[in-house]
Write a protein that holds these residues in place. Sequence first.
Motif, PDB file in Angstrom:
ATOM      1  N   VAL A 210       0.935  -1.267  -0.055  1.00 44.75           N
ATOM      2  CA  VAL A 210      -0.244   0.039  -0.047  1.00 44.75           C
ATOM      3  C   VAL A 210       0.405   1.444   0.251  1.00 44.75           C
ATOM      4  O   VAL A 210       2.269   1.245   1.257  1.00 44.75           O
ATOM      5  CB  VAL A 210      -1.642  -0.023   1.245  1.00 44.75           C
ATOM      6  CG1 VAL A 210      -1.925   1.272   1.268  1.00 44.75           C
ATOM      7  CG2 VAL A 210      -1.670  -1.078   1.594  1.00 44.75           C
ATOM      8  N   LEU A 211       0.408   2.168  -0.925  1.00 44.87           N
ATOM      9  CA  LEU A 211       1.010   3.669  -1.044  1.00 44.87           C
ATOM     10  C   LEU A 211       0.404   4.779  -0.799  1.00 44.87           C
ATOM     11  O   LEU A 211      -0.202   4.615  -1.336  1.00 44.87           O
ATOM     12  CB  LEU A 211       1.736   3.494  -2.493  1.00 44.87           C
ATOM     13  CG  LEU A 211       2.700   2.670  -2.476  1.00 44.87           C
ATOM     14  CD1 LEU A 211       3.325   2.909  -4.178  1.00 44.87           C
ATOM     15  CD2 LEU A 211       4.044   2.395  -2.150  1.00 44.87           C
ATOM     16  N   THR A 212       0.488   5.393   0.057  1.00 51.15           N
ATOM     17  CA  THR A 212       0.348   6.636   0.072  1.00 51.15           C
ATOM     18  C   THR A 212       0.961   7.538  -0.778  1.00 51.15           C
ATOM     19  O   THR A 212       1.659   8.184  -1.319  1.00 51.15           O
ATOM     20  CB  THR A 212       0.269   7.627   1.238  1.00 51.15           C
ATOM     21  OG1 THR A 212       1.761   7.227   1.821  1.00 51.15           O
ATOM     22  CG2 THR A 212      -0.915   6.423   3.327  1.00 51.15           C
ATOM     23  N   GLY A 213      -0.249   8.699  -0.990  1.00 52.07           N
ATOM     24  CA  GLY A 213      -0.015   9.685  -1.768  1.00 52.07           C
ATOM     25  C   GLY A 213      -1.478  10.759  -2.334  1.00 52.07           C
ATOM     26  O   GLY A 213      -2.129  10.320  -1.869  1.00 52.07           O
ATOM     27  N   THR A 214      -1.470  11.289  -3.114  1.00 46.62           N
ATOM     28  CA  THR A 214      -2.277  12.124  -4.386  1.00 46.62           C
ATOM     29  C   THR A 214      -2.649  11.292  -5.468  1.00 46.62           C
ATOM     30  O   THR A 214      -1.596  11.497  -6.125  1.00 46.62           O
ATOM     31  CB  THR A 214      -2.395  13.257  -3.702  1.00 46.62           C
ATOM     32  OG1 THR A 214      -1.096  13.729  -3.775  1.00 46.62           O
ATOM     33  CG2 THR A 214      -2.819  13.712  -2.317  1.00 46.62           C
ATOM     34  N   ILE A 215      -3.789  11.442  -6.204  1.00 41.86           N
ATOM     35  CA  ILE A 215      -3.658  12.179  -7.944  1.00 41.86           C
ATOM     36  C   ILE A 215      -3.832  13.083  -7.945  1.00 41.86           C
ATOM     37  O   ILE A 215      -4.773  14.001  -7.718  1.00 41.86           O
ATOM     38  CB  ILE A 215      -5.958  11.194  -7.692  1.00 41.86           C
ATOM     39  CG1 ILE A 215      -5.926   9.984  -6.937  1.00 41.86           C
ATOM     40  CG2 ILE A 215      -5.977  11.511  -9.355  1.00 41.86           C
ATOM     41  CD1 ILE A 215      -7.959   9.885  -7.085  1.00 41.86           C
ATOM     42  N   THR A 216      -2.742  12.995  -9.033  1.00 45.71           N
ATOM     43  CA  THR A 216      -2.268  14.471  -9.523  1.00 45.71           C
ATOM     44  C   THR A 216      -3.148  14.573 -10.650  1.00 45.71           C
ATOM     45  O   THR A 216      -3.216  15.570 -11.275  1.00 45.71           O
ATOM     46  CB  THR A 216      -1.373  14.404 -10.123  1.00 45.71           C
ATOM     47  OG1 THR A 216      -0.494  13.015 -10.212  1.00 45.71           O
ATOM     48  CG2 THR A 216      -0.234  14.796  -8.484  1.00 45.71           C
ATOM     49  N   GLY A 217      -3.390  13.494 -11.424  1.00 46.47           N
ATOM     50  CA  GLY A 217      -4.123  13.023 -13.232  1.00 46.47           C
ATOM     51  C   GLY A 217      -4.757  12.656 -13.062  1.00 46.47           C
ATOM     52  O   GLY A 217      -4.177  11.330 -13.222  1.00 46.47           O
ATOM     53  N   GLU A 218      -5.630  12.465 -13.765  1.00 39.65           N
ATOM     54  CA  GLU A 218      -7.221  11.248 -14.403  1.00 39.65           C
ATOM     55  C   GLU A 218      -7.307  11.638 -15.602  1.00 39.65           C
ATOM     56  O   GLU A 218      -7.637  12.665 -16.157  1.00 39.65           O
ATOM     57  CB  GLU A 218      -8.612  11.892 -13.399  1.00 39.65           C
ATOM     58  CG  GLU A 218      -8.087  11.183 -12.249  1.00 39.65           C
ATOM     59  CD  GLU A 218      -9.388  11.624 -11.360  1.00 39.65           C
ATOM     60  OE1 GLU A 218     -10.710  10.981 -12.141  1.00 39.65           O
ATOM     61  OE2 GLU A 218      -9.626  12.123 -10.039  1.00 39.65           O
ATOM     62  N   SER A 219      -7.377  10.754 -16.776  1.00 40.83           N
ATOM     63  CA  SER A 219      -7.204  10.375 -17.821  1.00 40.83           C
ATOM     64  C   SER A 219      -8.357   9.282 -17.705  1.00 40.83           C
ATOM     65  O   SER A 219      -7.736   7.344 -17.986  1.00 40.83           O
ATOM     66  CB  SER A 219      -6.252  10.679 -18.962  1.00 40.83           C
ATOM     67  OG  SER A 219      -5.720   9.550 -18.169  1.00 40.83           O
ATOM     68  N   GLY A 220      -9.748   8.917 -18.396  1.00 42.43           N
ATOM     69  CA  GLY A 220     -10.585   8.111 -18.186  1.00 42.43           C
ATOM     70  C   GLY A 220     -10.197   7.117 -17.625  1.00 42.43           C
ATOM     71  O   GLY A 220     -10.281   7.631 -16.394  1.00 42.43           O
ATOM     72  N   GLY A 221      -9.555   5.194 -17.600  1.00 43.04           N
ATOM     73  CA  GLY A 221      -9.881   4.729 -16.181  1.00 43.04           C
ATOM     74  C   GLY A 221      -8.825   4.636 -15.320  1.00 43.04           C
ATOM     75  O   GLY A 221      -8.614   4.309 -14.534  1.00 43.04           O
ATOM     76  N   SER A 222      -7.896   5.495 -15.902  1.00 42.80           N
ATOM     77  CA  SER A 222      -6.387   5.916 -15.118  1.00 42.80           C
ATOM     78  C   SER A 222      -5.930   6.609 -14.545  1.00 42.80           C
ATOM     79  O   SER A 222      -6.289   7.623 -14.810  1.00 42.80           O
ATOM     80  CB  SER A 222      -5.295   4.936 -16.173  1.00 42.80           C
ATOM     81  OG  SER A 222      -5.426   5.831 -17.151  1.00 42.80           O
ATOM     82  N   ALA A 223      -4.818   7.386 -13.358  1.00 46.73           N
ATOM     83  CA  ALA A 223      -4.666   8.104 -12.867  1.00 46.73           C
ATOM     84  C   ALA A 223      -3.264   7.592 -12.726  1.00 46.73           C
ATOM     85  O   ALA A 223      -2.835   7.117 -13.384  1.00 46.73           O
ATOM     86  CB  ALA A 223      -5.857   8.558 -11.823  1.00 46.73           C
ATOM     87  N   SER A 224      -2.575   9.407 -12.804  1.00 40.68           N
ATOM     88  CA  SER A 224      -1.004   9.461 -12.413  1.00 40.68           C
ATOM     89  C   SER A 224      -1.271   9.559 -10.614  1.00 40.68           C
ATOM     90  O   SER A 224      -2.023  10.878  -9.980  1.00 40.68           O
ATOM     91  CB  SER A 224      -0.156  10.487 -13.146  1.00 40.68           C
ATOM     92  OG  SER A 224      -1.590  11.696 -12.984  1.00 40.68           O
ATOM     93  N   PHE A 225      -0.658   8.911 -10.216  1.00 43.56           N
ATOM     94  CA  PHE A 225      -0.738   9.294  -8.065  1.00 43.56           C
ATOM     95  C   PHE A 225       0.787   9.371  -7.856  1.00 43.56           C
ATOM     96  O   PHE A 225       2.186   8.613  -8.200  1.00 43.56           O
ATOM     97  CB  PHE A 225      -1.398   7.679  -7.925  1.00 43.56           C
ATOM     98  CG  PHE A 225      -1.045   7.488  -6.833  1.00 43.56           C
ATOM     99  CD1 PHE A 225      -2.300   7.794  -6.356  1.00 43.56           C
ATOM    100  CD2 PHE A 225      -0.337   7.122  -5.988  1.00 43.56           C
ATOM    101  CE1 PHE A 225      -3.007   7.542  -4.943  1.00 43.56           C
ATOM    102  CE2 PHE A 225      -0.784   6.794  -4.048  1.00 43.56           C
ATOM    103  CZ  PHE A 225      -2.013   7.570  -4.006  1.00 43.56           C
TER     104      PHE A 225
END
Lengths: 294, 364
Positions: free
Chosen positions: B240-255
Amino acid sequence: MSDMIRRYGFTLTSTFCLLTAFWLLVLVILPNLYLFENSFRPYLPVVDIGGPKDVYTLKNYLTFFDSPIHISVFIWTVVYSSIVTFICFVIAYPLAYYLSKVAHPRSLPTLFLILTIPLWVSEIMRSFAWFIILSLKGPLNILLIDASVIEKPIRWMTGFRSVLIGLVYTYVLFMLFPIFNAIQSLDTNQIEAAEDLGSPWWRTHWRVILPHSKPGIASGSVMVFMLSAGSILVPTLLASTSSRWFTEIIQQWMFESNDWNTGSAYAFLLLILCTLFVTAVMRTFRVKLSDIAR
Amino acid sequence: MSASVELENVCADFGSFRAVDNVSVTINAGEFFSFLGPSGCGKTTILRMVSGFISPSQGVIRIGGEDMRNSRPNQRPTALIFQNLALFPLMPIWENIAFGLEVRGVDKKKRRERAEELLRLVDLPDAADKAVSQLSGGQKQRVAIARALAVEPAVMLLDEPLSALDLKLRQHMRAELRAIQKRTNVTFIYITHDQGEALAMSDKVAVMSHGKLQQVASPREIYDRPANGFVASFVGENNVLTGTITGESGGSASFETALGTFAARLGPGAGKESKLYLRPEHLRLTAEPTAANRIPVEVTDVAFEGNFISIHTRDATGKALVSEARNDGRSQIPERGARLFAEFDADQAVILADGTPARKGEPA
């Protein structure tokens, strides 16, 4: 033994053992042996004791078998002790089931306290209390008349009625506790399993709970029966002219006729015959002695 | 015969404690359905409500479409297999099995025949006249199953029936239970805290925590597509990694995490309080990484488990990451202290809302 000495030390261990031995030997075995020996000797004037007439004989025991009245008193004692035992069972089993499986465990201490409070009063006082309660113009009759249950006062103390009431009251707890222990050791899941398989409550009792509590019922029954058959206080206080208890005859031999020899023989007959009766009943219900000791 | 079981907004309160919280689920007829959760999550309470030993504080339970509100346990078309089996020790085996028939007034000869038939079904043909105490744990298990099957229930309820058996027997009984269920086509509701059991046997699994349903789905979906962090960490292992969502596109995101920014699948309900969940078997250790998601790590411990190898590592910030590789008997096992890269594919990592962590050792 060496284990006990290591744990408690020599002084304590020997004190324990000596006290137990004293209790067993002096307070239990010797008096019984004395009576047992006496029961085989004839009742003689003091001068003849130890003389040529003082020989071992079965005459005292045969007295009983020659006396139809004594035999009938004995049989009635056994019959009514059995009835007392049965009534005790009928009262104690539902109560034991309630206490062990239905009542909340937190309320158990209170319930047991209520049940045992009567034991704080001596048996003789309790029997006297019943004597007062059951008398013709006593509180029970007044209550029943006031509640319009009966019109005329009932003569409770006639026949074996009051003896039954007194004995049941005195000994019912001896039935309750063994059955309570037995039912409590039953896994509640088994009751639920029976119910889950569609069993109505009575069949669950008949096939699951009763068979499991059989040893408890047996040990309670043996206790209540033996105590009732051997009871002297309750019959003396609550019996009427038409009801005689076998222990009263023993008492008459010993204290009215001063014939301790025949009295002893009768006492041992009571013990032996009751033991035989209990054994026979246990055989019938297929209870083993080891079940009871469990 | 089998029947469906419906729970509609079912709650169970014990004093101020809510053991089951607003559970609604439909179990189809003939299904092998498992309730999976840590002890104290309310799964046994659900079972006892379906069998009728507890009444729901709120809500309705329907078996075969019929409201069970006023039915006692002895009137319901269910048969419960207890955790401790609750066989009747004073009856011989065949009477145990035939007890339900005895209750229904079947005569003795037919009862005996049916008992022997069921004993053959559970592969214990010679046990009819034995005492319960003469049987082994696994045999008692089968007798309990036969006893429940004897009443031809529409629904079988099983309360962790395998938990008392040893590992080998447990695995064997799993297959056996599954086979019996398929053969009889009775609806099975199975309670367990063992995820392996639930995944291996069930058509459908309901994961529970703190009295609430967390996810109801097929075993594969539960494992591959967990609905939230609780399901992800209770069923199987996860890094488990903690962090924040920075960008979303469709079904995926960068974390974005302390270890870098990773591309990952966006799970249901992912939002502010989200974490990145990464299964150990999806984390590859390599000296020459090819995937975009990579973390430089140092191997701290290697556990050889037989069919797989579990490799414990630590990254630059001191965070422990576990990687699992199948033991194919050929590949080299990294040594302790080796500096490698842990890499993973974006579609095998998932961002999920932070669920309540599985609490261990809670009272049931």
